[in-house]
Design a protein around this motif. Structure first.
Motif, short mmCIF file in Angstrom:
data_model
loop_
_atom_site.label_atom_id
_atom_site.label_comp_id
_atom_site.label_asym_id
_atom_site.label_seq_id
_atom_site.Cartn_x
_atom_site.Cartn_y
_atom_site.Cartn_z
N ILE A 164 1.03 -1.48 -0.14
CA ILE A 164 0.46 -0.44 0.18
C ILE A 164 0.88 1.65 -0.27
O ILE A 164 0.08 2.16 0.05
N GLY A 165 2.73 1.09 0.17
CA GLY A 165 2.94 2.12 -0.79
C GLY A 165 3.91 2.46 1.36
O GLY A 165 4.70 3.97 0.89
N TYR A 166 3.80 2.03 1.59
CA TYR A 166 4.37 2.56 3.22
C TYR A 166 5.98 1.45 3.09
O TYR A 166 5.78 0.25 3.02
N PHE A 167 7.54 2.44 2.50
CA PHE A 167 8.36 1.29 2.36
C PHE A 167 9.21 1.70 3.20
O PHE A 167 11.07 1.86 2.63
N ASP A 168 9.26 2.26 4.44
CA ASP A 168 10.03 2.30 4.89
C ASP A 168 10.47 1.39 5.70
O ASP A 168 9.16 0.60 6.66
N VAL A 169 11.72 0.56 5.79
CA VAL A 169 12.05 -0.82 6.71
C VAL A 169 12.10 -0.94 8.16
O VAL A 169 11.07 -2.07 8.06
N HIS A 170 12.48 0.45 9.03
CA HIS A 170 12.03 -0.31 10.10
C HIS A 170 10.42 0.28 10.87
O HIS A 170 9.71 -0.51 11.62
N GLY A 171 9.92 1.43 9.83
CA GLY A 171 8.51 1.00 10.49
C GLY A 171 8.10 0.32 9.63
O GLY A 171 6.45 -0.63 10.67
N ASN A 172 8.11 -0.47 8.80
CA ASN A 172 7.77 -1.86 8.03
C ASN A 172 7.55 -3.12 9.65
O ASN A 172 7.01 -3.56 10.06
N ILE A 173 8.83 -3.32 9.89
CA ILE A 173 9.54 -4.06 10.51
C ILE A 173 8.16 -4.08 12.43
O ILE A 173 7.55 -4.96 13.34
N LEU A 174 8.20 -3.01 12.21
CA LEU A 174 7.25 -2.16 13.36
C LEU A 174 6.26 -2.23 13.24
O LEU A 174 5.25 -3.28 14.47
N ILE A 175 5.30 -2.49 12.05
CA ILE A 175 4.43 -2.83 11.58
C ILE A 175 3.70 -4.54 11.67
O ILE A 175 2.78 -5.49 12.95
N GLY A 176 5.00 -5.17 11.74
CA GLY A 176 5.04 -6.24 11.25
C GLY A 176 4.90 -6.98 13.28
O GLY A 176 4.34 -8.41 13.62
N ALA A 177 5.42 -6.02 13.99
CA ALA A 177 6.01 -6.40 15.37
C ALA A 177 4.74 -6.11 16.19
O ALA A 177 4.13 -6.98 17.59
N VAL A 178 3.72 -4.98 15.58
CA VAL A 178 2.26 -4.84 16.26
C VAL A 178 1.28 -6.35 16.15
O VAL A 178 0.78 -6.73 17.04
N HIS A 222 -2.15 5.26 5.60
CA HIS A 222 -1.37 5.36 4.30
C HIS A 222 -1.88 4.68 3.18
O HIS A 222 -1.44 5.30 1.54
N PHE A 223 -2.43 3.91 3.41
CA PHE A 223 -3.81 3.22 1.96
C PHE A 223 -4.61 4.64 1.56
O PHE A 223 -4.66 5.09 -0.40
N ARG A 224 -4.90 5.19 2.41
CA ARG A 224 -6.03 6.63 1.94
C ARG A 224 -4.91 7.41 1.21
O ARG A 224 -5.40 7.92 0.18
N TYR A 225 -4.11 7.40 1.84
CA TYR A 225 -3.01 9.09 0.98
C TYR A 225 -3.03 8.16 -0.69
O TYR A 225 -2.83 8.96 -1.44
N ALA A 226 -1.91 7.05 -0.56
CA ALA A 226 -2.03 6.79 -1.66
C ALA A 226 -3.10 6.33 -2.99
O ALA A 226 -2.72 6.91 -3.84
N TYR A 227 -3.85 6.35 -2.62
CA TYR A 227 -5.08 6.42 -3.06
C TYR A 227 -5.87 7.75 -3.31
O TYR A 227 -6.29 7.89 -5.13
N ALA A 228 -6.02 8.98 -2.73
CA ALA A 228 -5.68 10.47 -2.70
C ALA A 228 -5.13 10.73 -3.67
O ALA A 228 -5.13 12.05 -4.54
N ASN A 229 -4.11 10.36 -3.63
CA ASN A 229 -2.34 10.83 -4.62
C ASN A 229 -1.88 10.27 -5.55
O ASN A 229 -1.50 11.10 -6.73
N ALA A 230 -1.98 8.45 -5.79
CA ALA A 230 -1.36 8.46 -6.89
C ALA A 230 -2.51 8.54 -7.97
O ALA A 230 -3.43 8.69 -7.74
N ASN A 231 -1.96 8.45 -9.39
CA ASN A 231 -2.35 8.94 -10.42
C ASN A 231 -3.65 7.42 -10.78
O ASN A 231 -4.61 7.42 -10.66
#
Length: 301
Positions: A164-178, A222-231
């Motif tokens: 969905i467009g979240y590419f930060d490696v440390h943020g992704n790991i935290l999401i998985g940890a949650v 993040h999905f809403r931001y991608a949906y609103a800004n992506a073509n």
């Protein structure tokens, strides 16, 4: 209520002319029926888990093959976002992170490993740990299931966040940890081995609701931001987000109903089968919707 008492209806009733005439004989016959019912249940679950092992094994092998061949160009960049500093190493008032590409990640590997973990779980409870598995079920718990869900949820939610467009490696790991923490808290709510199956502790589950809401708030933001800004956000991405959010929510609802023992959720064998169906559905949906959307990635010719 044990497995045997839950499923005695699977055993044909005793004819009137064979019914015991004394209290002692009645007790012996009830014990025999309970043992037969328990064996019927165990045999059915053994077949069910063996089929799940075969199904998940074929799935991860196919996913790995697709990842290494047709979907080998379906990669997503992973970035680090460390704080920027001035050349003299003093921070500025407009302190901001500096995005730096770390590497490209094949998103198919996450699904492949999640499916592999699930297949190994079903293999374990069908073979070496079968007795331990049935002992757990007899008191209304399945501790081994949560280790599968803890590990696979970690991988699946990292994959979803990247899609969905979240590419930060440390943020992704935290999401998985949650996501893993949510499953770990659900594991802690199940009864201990020296207790009866009615002794659930709902407090860890209720605590898991908070990280669940935070997790999906971040993902949907993040999905809403991608949906609103992506073509043009691909339809398969939207379908995947809706599917994952729905199955995740159903998993939480199912766990709550299991704890409260409402209606058919009094039968823990039913609860166990529903857990498997939800878990397998989530893994399969993530894998095949992702591959369906990325297999048309052009070759490097």
């Amino acid at each position: 209520m044990s497995i045997a008492s839950q499923l005695t209806t699977l055993v044909p009733s005793t004819p009137d002319d064979e019914k015991p005439t004394s209290e002692n004989n009645g007790l012996l016959k009830d014990t025999r029926v309970s043992k037969i019912a328990t064996q019927v249940t165990q045999d059915s679950l053994f077949i069910f888990n063996s089929c799940m092992f075969a199904f998940m094994s074929v799935s991860w092998i196919v996913c790995l093959s697709l990842t290494l061949t047709k979907a080998k160009y379906a990669t997503i960049p992973w970035y680090t976002n460390f704080a920027g500093v001035r050349p003299d190493y003093s921070t500025t008032f407009d302190w901001a992170p500096v995005a730096k590409k770390w590497r490209d990640i094949h998103i198919g590997h996450f699904s492949t490993v999640a499916l592999f973990i699930s297949s190994m779980y079903h293999l374990a409870i069908s073979t070496k740990f079968k007795d331990y598995y049935f002992k757990d079920l007899s008191i209304g718990r399945n501790g081994m299931r949560w280790f599968d869900l803890i590990l696979s949820s970690f991988l699946m939610h990292i994959q979803l966040s990247m899609i969905i467009g979240y590419f930060d490696v440390h943020g992704n790991i935290l999401i998985g940890a949650v996501a893993s923490t949510i499953m770990a808290l659900s594991y802690l709510s199940e009864p201990e081995q020296d207790k009866k199956d009615t002794d659930y502790d709902p407090r860890p589950f209720y605590l898991s609701v908070v990280p669940f809401i935070i997790l999906w708030s971040v993902l949907l933001c993040h999905f809403r931001y991608a949906y609103a800004n992506a073509n043009n956000v691909p339809e398969w991405v939207t379908a995947l987000v809706i599917t994952m959010a729905t199955v995740d929510s159903l998993m939480m609802l199912h766990k709550w109903l299991t704890i409260k023992r409402i209606w058919i959720w009094k039968n823990y064998v039913f609860c166990e089968i529903v857990f498997v169906v939800l878990s397998v559905s989530m893994k399969q949906a993530l894998a095949w919707v992702t591959f369906g959307g990325t297999l048309d990635t052009p070759d490097d010719n």
